[in-house]
Write a protein that holds these residues in place. Structure first.
Motif, PDB file in Angstrom:
ATOM      1  N   ASP A 253      -4.387  33.390  75.611  1.00 45.22           N
ATOM      2  CA  ASP A 253      -5.071  33.989  76.427  1.00 45.22           C
ATOM      3  C   ASP A 253      -4.974  34.527  78.194  1.00 45.22           C
ATOM      4  O   ASP A 253      -4.846  34.927  78.715  1.00 45.22           O
ATOM      5  CB  ASP A 253      -6.393  33.446  76.722  1.00 45.22           C
ATOM      6  N   ASP A 256      -2.372  37.626  78.655  1.00 44.85           N
ATOM      7  CA  ASP A 256      -3.137  37.649  78.532  1.00 44.85           C
ATOM      8  C   ASP A 256      -3.437  38.687  79.741  1.00 44.85           C
ATOM      9  O   ASP A 256      -3.257  39.317  80.362  1.00 44.85           O
ATOM     10  CB  ASP A 256      -4.219  38.770  77.749  1.00 44.85           C
ATOM     11  N   ARG A 257      -3.440  37.003  80.304  1.00 41.32           N
ATOM     12  CA  ARG A 257      -4.274  37.830  81.866  1.00 41.32           C
ATOM     13  C   ARG A 257      -3.271  37.379  82.642  1.00 41.32           C
ATOM     14  O   ARG A 257      -3.331  38.122  83.812  1.00 41.32           O
ATOM     15  CB  ARG A 257      -5.532  35.932  82.028  1.00 41.32           C
ATOM     16  N   ALA A 260      -2.314  41.533  82.376  1.00 37.67           N
ATOM     17  CA  ALA A 260      -3.229  42.089  82.772  1.00 37.67           C
ATOM     18  C   ALA A 260      -3.850  42.213  84.864  1.00 37.67           C
ATOM     19  O   ALA A 260      -3.440  43.593  85.753  1.00 37.67           O
ATOM     20  CB  ALA A 260      -4.788  42.096  82.750  1.00 37.67           C
ATOM     21  N   ASP A 263      -0.562  44.417  86.282  1.00 37.21           N
ATOM     22  CA  ASP A 263      -0.573  45.445  86.532  1.00 37.21           C
ATOM     23  C   ASP A 263      -1.690  46.671  86.726  1.00 37.21           C
ATOM     24  O   ASP A 263      -2.284  47.343  86.615  1.00 37.21           O
ATOM     25  CB  ASP A 263      -0.068  46.380  85.158  1.00 37.21           C
ATOM     26  N   ARG A 264      -2.593  45.303  87.351  1.00 37.04           N
ATOM     27  CA  ARG A 264      -3.609  45.981  88.211  1.00 37.04           C
ATOM     28  C   ARG A 264      -3.785  46.980  88.901  1.00 37.04           C
ATOM     29  O   ARG A 264      -2.755  46.478  90.084  1.00 37.04           O
ATOM     30  CB  ARG A 264      -4.314  44.320  88.061  1.00 37.04           C
ATOM     31  N   ALA A 303       5.771  45.381  79.505  1.00 35.31           N
ATOM     32  CA  ALA A 303       5.325  45.415  79.901  1.00 35.31           C
ATOM     33  C   ALA A 303       5.685  45.945  81.776  1.00 35.31           C
ATOM     34  O   ALA A 303       4.488  45.908  82.157  1.00 35.31           O
ATOM     35  CB  ALA A 303       4.215  44.081  80.618  1.00 35.31           C
TER      36      ALA A 303
END
Length: 533
Positions: A253, A256-257, A260, A263-264, A303
């Motif tokens: 998690d 993942d955070r 994310a 790439d926001r 990523a």
């Protein structure tokens, strides 16, 4: 003067506590003036009823301890928040952090007050004595026993954009000596025998403060500092709670955070990682060893397109010989697409009792089933002084790397050059930190203010990425060009300001200008004592 006995000690502690309002985030300089004015009067009255100079010196030491205890307790109470993160294990130790640490550090102020009393005089020359004694004790507090220069008195000037510019010449400790002399000047209003004696020091203090501000205005460029071409930074502030952050079951998690957020899209016309050159994650980003986790490295590689760089804090393990315990370091990694692990920096200045304990004490506490905050056998190992080097990051100028509270130590940001080697010339200060331990308190704000002053001292921009904030980019003159507030999740896209042309006087000479000011204060105090003035 100003009562006696225990009442005098209570008054001293209250005066010290009131002076803490001059520190960030409050910045009330008049509070320090009240505090140090009372300190002068307390030293004046310390010899009343005492026989001999030794009794007066010891009385001043006790008063200084009480003043320092009040000042430090009021300024560092937020340390108690760290003991509440895992209260079931650490609540018992809360008084040690909130009261015990100030009680120990207050011994420096006891020494400072006693030192001032040794060269004390009846007249206005005693202001130099106080400046000499307290500035000496603040320098010692920042250097002895690993050092802890948090909320050094000079930060009363070091948080104002105009006044902080003096740090480029005399550093934090020079500002400390100046602010003591300036803030203590009102003591003469009630004790001098003549109108000139009463008003003269206050007028001179006002002129000195105005001159310092005028120097700051003149030093600040009219426009923004130039930007480093071809560099676009993205600072990731995940705002992870400390109680959840280091649980291994949360590893997926957490990763993942980070990915994310990295790439926001920060704007409708932006697409995340593709629009920046360097992504920065904060101190100790993972609850696992990234260097030994091929799956996590593969996800990062997927990523990050070629040509993009990740800079992240992470624990690092060093392979151990048979029958030896592995060593762990609080580190900064650079990671490129591939994934390819690049340069690494190991933290040099560890937090006592938070990141390491002396081996016998660590073994004793573990026998009692008591662990330190960082749950690593034996704690972290400090990088060597030779290892405090410039971090090489493709696409960036040389980086002076710091982790957490390493950024609060004046003169220790830029590594020393090896004998015979040319001086190290970095292009920026990088500070990765995790202040989640201290919640929404003055602590993270004080930490940022102190890191910001390093930019002015060294003439280097500061890039600071903090787990819960304050993340910011600060130019070489201390101006905040971009920031994220405390306690929010987000990303910050920013250009990198350029370093100043040449080097600041402080970067070249270190504390030498402070030493000159300190010696001058001592000579003035001795001369006044001999004159009986």
């Amino acid at each position: 003067m100003l009562t006696s006995g225990w009442r005098r000690l209570v008054l001293a502690a209250m005066a010290g506590a009131f002076g803490a309002l001059a520190m960030p985030p409050f910045g009330l300089l008049p509070a320090l003036a009240v505090s140090l004015t009372v300190a002068v009067w307390l030293i004046d009255g310390a010899a009343t009823g005492r026989r001999g100079n030794l009794g007066a010196v010891l009385a001043c030491a006790v008063i200084g301890w009480a003043w320092g205890f009040g000042y430090l307790t009021a300024g560092l109470w937020w340390l108690g928040s760290a003991f509440l993160v895992e209260a079931e294990e650490f609540l018992w130790a809360l008084p040690l952090g909130v009261v015990g640490l100030p009680a120990v550090l207050a011994l420096f102020y006891a020494f400072g007050f006693a030192l001032a009393r040794l060269v004390w005089s009846r007249g206005n020359g005693r202001l130099f004595a106080l400046a000499f004694g307290l500035a000496t004790c603040e320098w010692l507090r920042g250097h002895l026993f690993t050092g802890f220069p948090w909320n050094t008195l000079g930060m009363a000037l070091g948080q104002n954009l105009w006044l902080m510019q003096g740090a480029a010449v005399i550093g934090l400790y020079g500002l400390t000596l100046l602010v003591i002399a300036i803030a203590a000047a009102p003591a003469t209003l009630a004790t001098a025998d003549t109108t000139a004696g009463r008003l003269g020091p206050v007028a001179l203090a006002a002129v000195a403060l105005a001159a310092l501000a005028a120097f700051g205005v003149a030093r600040l460029p009219a426009g923004p500092d130039p930007r480093v071409a071809g560099v676009r930074l993205r600072l990731v502030q995940p705002n992870l709670n400390q109680d959840a952050k280091f649980r291994p079951e949360n590893r997926e998690d957490i990763l993942d955070r980070y990915l994310a957020l990295s790439d926001r899209a920060a704007a409708p016309d932006r697409s995340g990682i593709a629009d920046v050159t360097h992504v920065i994650w904060p101190e100790s980003a993972f609850p696992f060893l990234i260097q030994r986790d091929p799956r996590a490295l593969a996800r990062i590689a997927a990523a990050f397109p070629p040509g993009k760089q990740l800079i992240t804090g992470a624990a690092r393990a060093e392979e151990a010989l048979p029958n030896e315990r592995p060593r762990f370091f609080n580190a900064i990694f650079t990671i490129a697409a591939g994934p390819k692990l690049g340069d690494v920096y190991d933290k040099v200045h560890l937090v006592p009792f938070g990141e390491y304990l002396p081996a016998p004490l660590d073994a004793f506490l573990r026998a009692l089933h008591i662990r330190q905050f960082v749950s690593i056998p034996g704690g972290f190992t400090a990088g060597t002084r030779a290892g405090q080097r410039i971090l090489t990051v493709p696409g960036l100028p040389p980086v002076a790397a710091t982790i957490c509270y390493e950024a609060i130590f004046p003169g220790q940001i830029v590594p020393m050059a090896a004998p015979g080697a040319p001086p190290v010339v970095p292009g920026l200060i990088l500070n990765l930190t995790n202040d989640a331990w201290f919640g929404d308190t003055p602590g993270p704000r004080q930490h940022f203010a102190q890191a910001r002053l390093r930019a002015v001292e060294e003439g280097l921009p500061l890039v600071r990425d903090a787990n819960t904030g304050i993340s910011a980019v600060v130019d070489a003159h201390g101006r905040i060009t971009a920031s994220l507030p405390l306690g929010v999740e987000g990303v910050l896209d920013a250009d990198l300001p350029a370093r100043i042309s040449g080097r600041t006087l402080y970067a070249s000479l270190g504390d030498a200008p402070f030493g000159i000011l300190l010696a001058a204060s001592l000579l003035c105090a001795i001369a006044a004592r001999r004159r009986g003035a």
